[in-house]
Write a protein that holds these residues in place. Structure first.
Motif, PDB file in Angstrom:
ATOM      1  N   GLU A  63       0.845  -1.186   0.000  1.00  0.00           N
ATOM      2  CA  GLU A  63       0.000   0.000   0.000  1.00  0.00           C
ATOM      3  C   GLU A  63       0.880   1.235   0.000  1.00  0.00           C
ATOM      4  O   GLU A  63       1.781   1.380   0.836  1.00  0.00           O
ATOM      5  N   LEU A  64       0.596   2.129  -0.924  1.00  0.00           N
ATOM      6  CA  LEU A  64       1.349   3.368  -1.055  1.00  0.00           C
ATOM      7  C   LEU A  64       0.377   4.532  -0.939  1.00  0.00           C
ATOM      8  O   LEU A  64      -0.632   4.564  -1.637  1.00  0.00           O
ATOM      9  N   VAL A  65       0.700   5.485  -0.082  1.00  0.00           N
ATOM     10  CA  VAL A  65      -0.192   6.621   0.141  1.00  0.00           C
ATOM     11  C   VAL A  65       0.600   7.913  -0.020  1.00  0.00           C
ATOM     12  O   VAL A  65       1.496   8.205   0.775  1.00  0.00           O
ATOM     13  N   TYR A 108       8.648  -2.677   5.644  1.00  0.00           N
ATOM     14  CA  TYR A 108       9.005  -3.835   4.817  1.00  0.00           C
ATOM     15  C   TYR A 108       9.027  -3.452   3.335  1.00  0.00           C
ATOM     16  O   TYR A 108       9.941  -3.806   2.593  1.00  0.00           O
ATOM     17  N   THR A 109       8.008  -2.720   2.913  1.00  0.00           N
ATOM     18  CA  THR A 109       7.943  -2.299   1.514  1.00  0.00           C
ATOM     19  C   THR A 109       9.122  -1.417   1.141  1.00  0.00           C
ATOM     20  O   THR A 109       9.752  -1.581   0.100  1.00  0.00           O
ATOM     21  N   LEU A 110       9.426  -0.462   2.001  1.00  0.00           N
ATOM     22  CA  LEU A 110      10.493   0.490   1.693  1.00  0.00           C
ATOM     23  C   LEU A 110      11.860  -0.177   1.666  1.00  0.00           C
ATOM     24  O   LEU A 110      12.719   0.197   0.868  1.00  0.00           O
ATOM     25  N   LYS A 111      12.080  -1.147   2.533  1.00  0.00           N
ATOM     26  CA  LYS A 111      13.384  -1.803   2.585  1.00  0.00           C
ATOM     27  C   LYS A 111      13.567  -2.825   1.473  1.00  0.00           C
ATOM     28  O   LYS A 111      14.691  -3.197   1.153  1.00  0.00           O
ATOM     29  N   THR A 144      -0.355  15.203 -11.808  1.00  0.00           N
ATOM     30  CA  THR A 144      -0.612  14.297 -10.698  1.00  0.00           C
ATOM     31  C   THR A 144       0.633  13.457 -10.478  1.00  0.00           C
ATOM     32  O   THR A 144       1.145  12.850 -11.418  1.00  0.00           O
ATOM     33  N   TYR A 145       1.105  13.447  -9.253  1.00  0.00           N
ATOM     34  CA  TYR A 145       2.315  12.708  -8.909  1.00  0.00           C
ATOM     35  C   TYR A 145       1.939  11.397  -8.228  1.00  0.00           C
ATOM     36  O   TYR A 145       1.170  11.383  -7.265  1.00  0.00           O
ATOM     37  N   TYR A 146       2.500  10.332  -8.759  1.00  0.00           N
ATOM     38  CA  TYR A 146       2.216   8.997  -8.257  1.00  0.00           C
ATOM     39  C   TYR A 146       3.477   8.361  -7.691  1.00  0.00           C
ATOM     40  O   TYR A 146       4.563   8.488  -8.268  1.00  0.00           O
ATOM     41  N   CYS A 147       3.307   7.658  -6.613  1.00  0.00           N
ATOM     42  CA  CYS A 147       4.374   6.858  -6.030  1.00  0.00           C
ATOM     43  C   CYS A 147       4.236   5.430  -6.552  1.00  0.00           C
ATOM     44  O   CYS A 147       3.106   4.931  -6.719  1.00  0.00           O
ATOM     45  N   ALA A 148       5.358   4.783  -6.805  1.00  0.00           N
ATOM     46  CA  ALA A 148       5.333   3.421  -7.328  1.00  0.00           C
ATOM     47  C   ALA A 148       6.432   2.597  -6.672  1.00  0.00           C
ATOM     48  O   ALA A 148       7.454   3.132  -6.234  1.00  0.00           O
ATOM     49  N   ALA A 149       6.221   1.282  -6.640  1.00  0.00           N
ATOM     50  CA  ALA A 149       7.187   0.387  -6.014  1.00  0.00           C
ATOM     51  C   ALA A 149       7.394  -0.854  -6.868  1.00  0.00           C
ATOM     52  O   ALA A 149       6.451  -1.372  -7.484  1.00  0.00           O
ATOM     53  N   ASP A 150       8.632  -1.340  -6.882  1.00  0.00           N
ATOM     54  CA  ASP A 150       8.961  -2.583  -7.569  1.00  0.00           C
ATOM     55  C   ASP A 150      10.249  -3.131  -6.990  1.00  0.00           C
ATOM     56  O   ASP A 150      11.069  -2.378  -6.480  1.00  0.00           O
ATOM     57  N   ASP A 208      13.150   7.458   7.159  1.00  0.00           N
ATOM     58  CA  ASP A 208      12.938   6.258   7.960  1.00  0.00           C
ATOM     59  C   ASP A 208      12.039   6.514   9.162  1.00  0.00           C
ATOM     60  O   ASP A 208      11.258   5.652   9.566  1.00  0.00           O
ATOM     61  N   ALA A 209      12.125   7.708   9.715  1.00  0.00           N
ATOM     62  CA  ALA A 209      11.323   8.017  10.896  1.00  0.00           C
ATOM     63  C   ALA A 209       9.835   8.007  10.574  1.00  0.00           C
ATOM     64  O   ALA A 209       9.003   7.737  11.439  1.00  0.00           O
ATOM     65  N   LYS A 210       9.503   8.296   9.326  1.00  0.00           N
ATOM     66  CA  LYS A 210       8.096   8.365   8.926  1.00  0.00           C
ATOM     67  C   LYS A 210       7.692   7.214   8.015  1.00  0.00           C
ATOM     68  O   LYS A 210       6.577   7.213   7.488  1.00  0.00           O
ATOM     69  N   ASN A 211       8.600   6.255   7.829  1.00  0.00           N
ATOM     70  CA  ASN A 211       8.311   5.138   6.905  1.00  0.00           C
ATOM     71  C   ASN A 211       7.772   5.671   5.585  1.00  0.00           C
ATOM     72  O   ASN A 211       6.650   5.334   5.152  1.00  0.00           O
ATOM     73  N   SER A 212       8.559   6.509   4.955  1.00  0.00           N
ATOM     74  CA  SER A 212       8.103   7.093   3.706  1.00  0.00           C
ATOM     75  C   SER A 212       9.285   7.402   2.794  1.00  0.00           C
ATOM     76  O   SER A 212      10.447   7.362   3.207  1.00  0.00           O
ATOM     77  N   VAL A 213       8.951   7.695   1.566  1.00  0.00           N
ATOM     78  CA  VAL A 213       9.909   8.216   0.599  1.00  0.00           C
ATOM     79  C   VAL A 213       9.444   9.604   0.208  1.00  0.00           C
ATOM     80  O   VAL A 213       8.262   9.787  -0.135  1.00  0.00           O
TER      81      VAL A 213
END
Length: 125
Positions: free
Chosen positions: A3-5, A27-30, A93-99, A74-79
């Motif tokens: 989940e990305l917000v 977990y997602t960020l790492k 519109t700016y979107y966050c994505a993960a892979d 890291d303190a906020k678990n975010s990028v």
């Protein structure tokens, strides 16, 4: 489930700054390559910046080099994506994505399997 917000969008005048944030689980960020994409009205979604599992690997679109910084918070678990000296052409519109993979910049949208809902950035001249 990933989940990305996103948050932090808004309306600013040219020359201003915004800090976008993409919240995700630790977990997602790492585990993932994280990226920001922008979609302007009537245009395709394009990669703006990306960061690997550590802050040592970062990528930027030529259009934002020197004006944008992507980093882990890291303190906020975010990028975060800090954008300075904003221009009207940064509007979209700016979107966050993960892979899992961070190879192959510039990334196409098909590279990423997980997306946030987007946050709007409007830069007026």
């Amino acid at each position: 489930q990933v989940e990305l917000v996103e948050s932090g969008g808004g309306s600013v005048q040219a020359g201003g700054s915004l800090r976008l944030s993409c919240a995700a689980s630790e977990y997602t960020l790492k585990r993932n390559c994280m990226a920001w994409f922008r979609q302007a009205p009537g245009k395709e979604r394009m990669g703006v910046a990306a960061i690997g599992r550590s802050d040592t690997v970062t990528y930027y679109a030529d259009s934002v080099k020197g004006r944008a910084t992507i980093s882990h918070d890291d303190a906020k678990n975010s990028v975060s994506l800090q954008m300075n000296s904003l221009k009207p052409e940064d509007t979209g519109t700016y979107y966050c994505a993960a892979d899992l993979s961070c190879m192959g910049w510039p990334f196409s949208t098909t590279h990423f399997g997980y997306w946030g809902q987007g946050t709007q950035v409007t830069v007026s001249s």
